[in-house]
Scaffold this motif. Structure first.
Motif, short mmCIF file in Angstrom:
data_model
loop_
_atom_site.label_atom_id
_atom_site.label_comp_id
_atom_site.label_asym_id
_atom_site.label_seq_id
_atom_site.Cartn_x
_atom_site.Cartn_y
_atom_site.Cartn_z
N LEU A 1 3.20 4.41 -3.14
CA LEU A 1 2.52 3.27 -3.08
C LEU A 1 2.67 2.14 -4.17
CD1 LEU A 1 -0.87 4.42 -1.06
CD2 LEU A 1 1.08 3.21 -0.26
N ASN A 2 2.56 2.90 -5.27
CA ASN A 2 2.81 2.05 -6.55
C ASN A 2 4.37 1.61 -6.58
OD1 ASN A 2 0.37 2.28 -7.56
ND2 ASN A 2 1.01 4.28 -8.64
N TRP A 3 5.40 2.37 -6.04
CA TRP A 3 6.82 2.11 -6.23
C TRP A 3 7.04 0.99 -4.92
CZ3 TRP A 3 10.39 2.00 -9.44
CH2 TRP A 3 11.63 2.01 -9.27
N LEU A 4 6.65 1.12 -3.88
CA LEU A 4 6.89 0.21 -2.88
C LEU A 4 5.93 -1.13 -3.28
CD1 LEU A 4 5.89 2.42 0.25
CD2 LEU A 4 8.29 1.33 -0.50
N GLY A 5 4.89 -0.99 -4.09
CA GLY A 5 4.42 -2.31 -4.46
C GLY A 5 5.24 -2.98 -5.25
N ILE A 6 5.84 -2.35 -6.41
CA ILE A 6 6.85 -2.83 -7.36
C ILE A 6 7.97 -3.50 -6.49
CG2 ILE A 6 8.32 -2.50 -9.16
CD1 ILE A 6 5.85 -0.41 -10.00
N LEU A 7 8.67 -2.82 -5.78
CA LEU A 7 10.17 -3.09 -5.05
C LEU A 7 9.75 -4.21 -4.14
CD1 LEU A 7 11.45 0.40 -4.26
CD2 LEU A 7 11.92 -1.16 -6.16
N GLU A 8 8.45 -4.27 -3.48
CA GLU A 8 8.38 -5.30 -2.43
C GLU A 8 8.57 -6.59 -3.05
OE1 GLU A 8 5.27 -6.14 1.48
OE2 GLU A 8 4.75 -4.75 -0.56
N TYR A 45 -6.41 7.12 3.50
CA TYR A 45 -6.82 5.98 4.05
C TYR A 45 -7.16 5.16 2.90
CZ TYR A 45 -6.27 7.31 9.27
OH TYR A 45 -5.83 7.68 10.38
N GLU A 46 -8.00 5.61 1.94
CA GLU A 46 -8.52 5.01 1.01
C GLU A 46 -7.58 4.58 0.02
OE1 GLU A 46 -11.55 7.50 -1.00
OE2 GLU A 46 -13.07 7.40 0.57
N LEU A 47 -6.53 5.54 -0.10
CA LEU A 47 -5.39 5.07 -1.02
C LEU A 47 -4.74 3.87 -0.39
CD1 LEU A 47 -3.92 8.31 -2.51
CD2 LEU A 47 -4.95 6.72 -3.80
N LEU A 48 -4.25 3.79 0.86
CA LEU A 48 -3.56 2.70 1.34
C LEU A 48 -4.47 1.65 1.38
CD1 LEU A 48 -2.36 4.86 4.57
CD2 LEU A 48 -1.06 4.10 2.70
N ALA A 49 -5.72 1.68 1.76
CA ALA A 49 -6.71 0.32 1.71
C ALA A 49 -6.74 -0.23 0.34
CB ALA A 49 -7.97 0.80 2.13
N SER A 50 -6.67 0.67 -0.84
CA SER A 50 -6.84 0.20 -2.04
C SER A 50 -5.46 -0.48 -2.41
CB SER A 50 -6.99 1.52 -3.15
OG SER A 50 -5.82 2.12 -3.14
N HIS A 51 -4.48 -0.28 -1.83
CA HIS A 51 -3.13 -0.84 -2.07
C HIS A 51 -2.92 -2.19 -1.02
CE1 HIS A 51 -1.21 1.55 -5.06
NE2 HIS A 51 -2.04 2.41 -4.72
N GLY A 52 -3.72 -2.41 -0.19
CA GLY A 52 -3.71 -3.24 0.85
C GLY A 52 -2.47 -3.12 1.70
N ASP A 53 -2.17 -1.89 1.97
CA ASP A 53 -0.91 -1.64 2.60
C ASP A 53 -1.17 -1.39 3.98
OD1 ASP A 53 1.53 -0.77 3.64
OD2 ASP A 53 1.91 0.30 1.92
N THR A 54 -1.56 -2.39 4.77
CA THR A 54 -1.95 -2.09 6.41
C THR A 54 -1.06 -1.63 7.18
OG1 THR A 54 -1.64 -4.43 6.95
CG2 THR A 54 -3.85 -4.15 6.13
#
Length: 974
Positions: free
Chosen positions: A500-507, A544-553
């Motif tokens: 999730l961190n890596w996807l957030g950076i690349l997005e 689910y909590e990790l995905l929600a914390s990153h806002g990755d719906t």
């Protein structure tokens, strides 16, 4: 991330403490036990042969477990090593001073060539005892022989090559006749094909080797003191028996390719290594003045099979001017050099001496070393003693050498069965890749090692190599055992966080779009991996909590689909007003519970599509659970939208044939509210049988009454058989409808008449229509003019009823005449019956004296009897015995009672005088006469012939033998 690493360290605390305890007692850091219970045997294990030769050993050769030894001047000893206790001694038969110079044994152990120092050559076959001289070979000192491994047999060598001390190469063939031994010369031919030369002229042919490559190509290797020659050429298929002259002829005008080295110690020797189950050698080692030329053999090259050549110089303690090597033998990873007093083994991978064996002086100088290529045993002899070396697990330490040479693939190949060594190789490879900044490859290797997890993870974190860290965690996760659930959970959670961190950076970086898509695909593959499914499912709340914390719906929905958590998926679509998507998920996965839960929301926005989805689900949905959604929807929707609810209810009733009362009641309420035209047709289609009607009659009646649907109410009254109420209500709507209701109680004429009177009263009093009232009389036969007259007012003239009154009087007359006719018919019938009775009293039948009872076959007139009209005659007691078992129980009881009464009347009176008509007089008040009792008995017993009446028909299925007495009857017949 640090907290996850700390948790993982805690989970590994026990395994780490175990490893530390192992290290304290000398166990390697990797955690593998490396202790040896006993001293490991050396690679080259020497064994002295228990053999004391009677004379000195001149030469020794061995091949295919066949050993040949030259002893003294004239003795040859042959030993089959499979049967060492049965040696065979052959005399050479030489009277001169000739000595054995060299011996050559082919690869099958069948053909032995003995070269003498007098330039002569002898031949001995394994199957014979007599040595034969080869006359064509005389005058040549034989230095080497190249055996034909492709055409040779036990009786024929095929074309072979022979090298001499003068540098000539001859082609020859030796054959043993099968008729009588040596009936012809064994040497078929002996012709020169080539001469080897060095700078100074012809040089001795030290070694010869013949090998066949692909596509019929032959390679011939020949060596002198300084040069190694290669002859390459094709021999046409089918002409192999003609020899190798054509190959040498190709090099008649020019020299073949060769390797040359300046130094020389007077001779050279070449050795080959052939793996098991292979026919061609794989590597070679040529011992010459400058060292040992080592390389592999590649048969795919067109001009030379020598490949990967390198020269290993002799160890520093070997001085070729003083103690030059005598022989060389090649194994898979070593070549052995024979010196006058010792043997040295040099590794072909690094040129290092790995083994040295010093021989005692008492054994004498070492003479020669040879290897049996078939069993991979090495033989060494002096003039007095023979030794044998067994090669055991030669590749045991090869992995170390490959590892130090950074050839990790080869290193892993040679320690794949030794996990402790493989772990060391992987750790070294991982460190090598890390130092060369090949972080992904390093992570893959580290994941396979037993090194401490936290050290490796921190190493990649410090190098800021998250991608490599993810690769390491993925590989580590794949190697965990199913029982290691805690570690699996921590690694899975950590990997999710890293992705999730890596996807957030690349997005956020448009230039990294392709990398983002690739990483996203990897993340989805990770989430959908079957191996991680159980762990992800058990810890889905944390994910689910990790995905929600990153806002990755997007991935939250994707993960929910993988976990089959379709409730969350549908709820997400509903929250974002994506109702079509939500319905698609429901339709795709067809979960009834989700339909029940989300239908109230979806039907508010897409009613038609929702109803279509319900219909597609068919009987899998329970319509009762959908009624709350429809009720809530119908209360706030328009008539057009309510039609969707009606459409689904009609589907349930008419297509699915639902019988649930709640469904029919709700459909009825929708009809009453919006479709009154369909209401009556529905009620009529449901029928009039209360037991087959699925709606609640009372609820339907109340509902129709509230909405003023009188026709429907009348129908319901009819179904409930409340005909008076039906007629009363129908009269408010339509007289004809009331008439149809009045005729319904067909079995109750009184009620029908009452209902028609209601109709007539309504017509007369309310509608004041005399003609219609008169029509009522014609419609119902139960009504008469006198029943209707009281309803008319007094001022009505009789003219209106004249016709009706006349018709009524005519009907009465007809009825009276019919009754008179019936009375006359009854009188005539009674008269005929009295005549028949009188006639029957005078009827009789005649019985002959010889007649017999039909049951017992005894004379009939001996006892009271019965005579039937059919002609059968029975004694009274025989008939009673046949009839009684087949009578009903109540008749049996009555018959017994009558018999008792008859017996009572037969007892003699206490007085001496009896009345004259005692049988005919009454026996007392309330008692029957004797004749009456007899008549009653006759009515029961003699009602019909036992053979011709219904009794015989009823007993057709009765077995001939009573089942209770079957066993007894069967025993009586034995």
């Amino acid at each position: 991330m640090a907290s996850i690493l700390d948790e993982y360290e805690d989970s590994l605390y026990r395994s780490a403490s175990v490893q530390q305890s192992r290290a304290s007692v000398g166990i390697p850091h990797s955690g593998y036990v490396n202790a040896r219970l006993e001293k490991e045997t050396p690679i080259f294990n020497k064994q002295r042969i228990d053999f004391a030769p009677p004379e000195k050993i001149n030469s020794l050769v061995v091949s295919s477990n066949q050993l040949c030894m030259s002893l003294g001047k004239d003795t040859l000893l042959r030993i089959d090593l499979g049967k060492p206790d049965e040696p065979n001694q052959v005399e050479l038969g030489r009277k001169d001073e000739a000595k054995v110079y060299k011996m050559f044994l082919d690869h099958t152990g069948s053909h032995l060539l003995i070269a003498l120092n007098t330039s002569e050559c002898l031949y001995l076959n394994r199957s014979v005892q007599k040595v034969r001289a080869l006359s064509r070979w005389k005058g040549h000192l034989i230095e080497s022989v190249g055996w034909n491994k492709f055409l040779g047999s036990e009786t024929n060598t095929g074309p072979i090559l022979v090298g001499t001390a003068q540098g000539q190469i001859y082609e020859a063939e030796i054959s043993v006749s099968e008729g009588s031994l040596f009936s012809t010369n064994p040497d078929q031919y002996f012709r020169q094909v080539y001469t080897l030369e060095e700078e100074s002229g012809p040089a001795p042919v030290c070694c010869l080797e013949i090998e066949r490559g692909i596509e019929g190509k032959f390679f011939i290797i020949a060596t002198t003191q300084k040069r190694l020659f290669q002859f390459v050429g094709k021999v046409p298929e089918g002409t192999e028996q003609q020899g190798f002259s054509s190959i040498f002829a190709m090099h008649a005008d020019h020299l073949p390719s060769f390797r040359e080295f300046p130094a020389s110690f007077g001779f050279s020797e070449i050795a080959f290594y052939t793996p098991k189950l292979r026919s061609n050698p794989r590597s070679f080692a040529w011992m010459m003045g400058n060292g040992v030329l080592y390389g592999t053999l590649d048969y795919s090259h067109p001009d030379s099979i020598l490949s990967d050549e390198q020269v290993w110089v002799y160890p520093s303690d070997i001085d070729i001017t003083v103690n030059k090597p005598i022989s060389i033998v090649l194994t898979q990873f070593h070549f052995l050099l024979l010196l006058p007093d010792r043997v040295k083994a040099v590794c072909t991978l690094n040129g290092q001496v790995v083994f040295q064996d010093l021989f005692l002086e008492k054994f004498g100088l070492l003479t020669r070393m040879i290897k049996d290529p078939t069993v991979q045993q090495i033989w060494i002899h002096t003039e007095k003693v023979v030794f044998r070396y067994h090669v055991q697990r030669e590749s045991r330490d090869v992995w170390k050498m490959y590892m130090n040479m950074n050839k990790f693939d080869l290193a892993k190949e040679y320690c794949k069965d030794r996990p402790e060594c493989l772990d060391i190789v992987l750790a070294k490879e991982a460190e090598h890749c890390f130092q060369n900044k090949r972080y992904i490859d390093s992570a893959k290797c580290y994941a396979l090692t037993q090194n401490y997890f936290e050290e490796i993870a921190l190493k990649f974190i410090e190098a800021k190599q998250e991608e490599a860290l993810m690769e390491f965690l993925i590989k580590k996760l794949s190697n965990l055992k199913p029982s290691e659930k805690t570690q699996t959970t921590l690694l899975t959670t950590w990997l999710t966080e890293l992705y999730l961190n890596w996807l957030g950076i690349l997005e956020g970086d448009p230039s990294q779009r392709n990398l983002y898509l690739d990483t996203r695909e990897k993340f989805r593959t990770f989430l959908s991996s079957p191996k991680n499914k159980d762990c992800l499912f058990n810890n889905r709340a944390s994910i689910y909590e990790l995905l929600a914390s990153h806002g990755d719906t997007e991935h939250m929905v994707y993960f929910a689909v993988i976990m089959q958590d379709y409730e969350r998926v549908v709820a997400h679509h509903c929250q974002h007003d994506e109702y079509d998507e939500a319905l698609n998920v429901l339709s795709r996965h067809r979960d009834e519970k989700l339909f029940y839960k989300f239908s109230p929301v979806l039907i508010q926005h897409i009613p038609k599509k929702v109803v279509d989805a319900w219909i597609s689900m068919g009987s899998r949905l329970d319509a009762r659970n959908l009624i709350p959604a429809l009720v809530n929807y119908s209360q706030s929707a328009s008539t057009q939208q309510i039609n969707e609810a009606i459409r689904y209810m009609e589907f349930c009733v008419y297509q699915l044939e639902e019988t649930q009362q709640a469904i029919h009641n709700y459909l009825l309420s929708l009809y009453a509210l919006c479709r009154p035209d369909s209401l009556l047709s529905y009620l009529e289609q449901a029928g009039t049988n209360p037991n087959r009607i699925h709606y609640d009659l009372k609820y339907a009646l109340r509902l129709c009454a509230e909405h003023g649907h009188h026709h429907a109410c009348v129908h319901i009254y009819k179904v409930m058989e409340l005909y008076e109420e039906a007629v009363d209500l129908a009269l408010q709507v339509d007289v004809d409808l009331a008439k149809s209701c009045a005729d319904l109680p067909e079995d109750d004429e009184e009620l029908r008449k009452k209902l028609w009177l209601k109709i007539a009263r309504h017509v007369v009093q309310e509608e004041k229509d005399v003609k219609k009232a008169m029509a009522c009389l014609s419609s119902c036969a139960l009504l008469k003019i006198e029943d209707v007259l009281p309803f008319f007012p007094d001022f009505v003239t009789i003219d209106h009823f004249k016709e009706a009154i006349c018709n009524s009087l005519e009907d009465y007359n007809k009825h009276i005449e019919e009754l008179k006719r019936e009375m006359e018919e009854a009188t005539q019938s009674a008269k005929r019956i009295r005549e028949d009775i009188q006639e029957m009293r005078n009827k009789y039948g005649s019985v002959e004296p010889q007649e017999k009872c039909a049951a017992c076959d005894f004379p009939l007139l001996n006892r009271p009897f019965y005579l039937f009209l059919c002609g059968h005659m029975f004694h009274y007691d025989c008939l009673l015995q046949a009839v009684f078992p087949n009578l009903p129980a109540y008749k049996q009881a009555k018959l017994e009672d009558l018999q008792k009464k008859l017996a009572a009347t037969s007892q003699p009176s206490k007085t001496h005088h009896r009345p004259k008509d005692a049988d005919t007089i009454s026996l007392g008040k309330g008692q029957q006469s004797r004749e009456q009792i007899k008549a009653d008995i006759d009515d029961i017993v003699a009602a019909e012939c036992v053979y011709c009446g219904e009794l015989m028909i009823r007993s057709i299925d009765k077995p001939f033998i009573d089942p209770q007495k079957y066993e007894e009857e069967m025993q009586s017949w034995l």
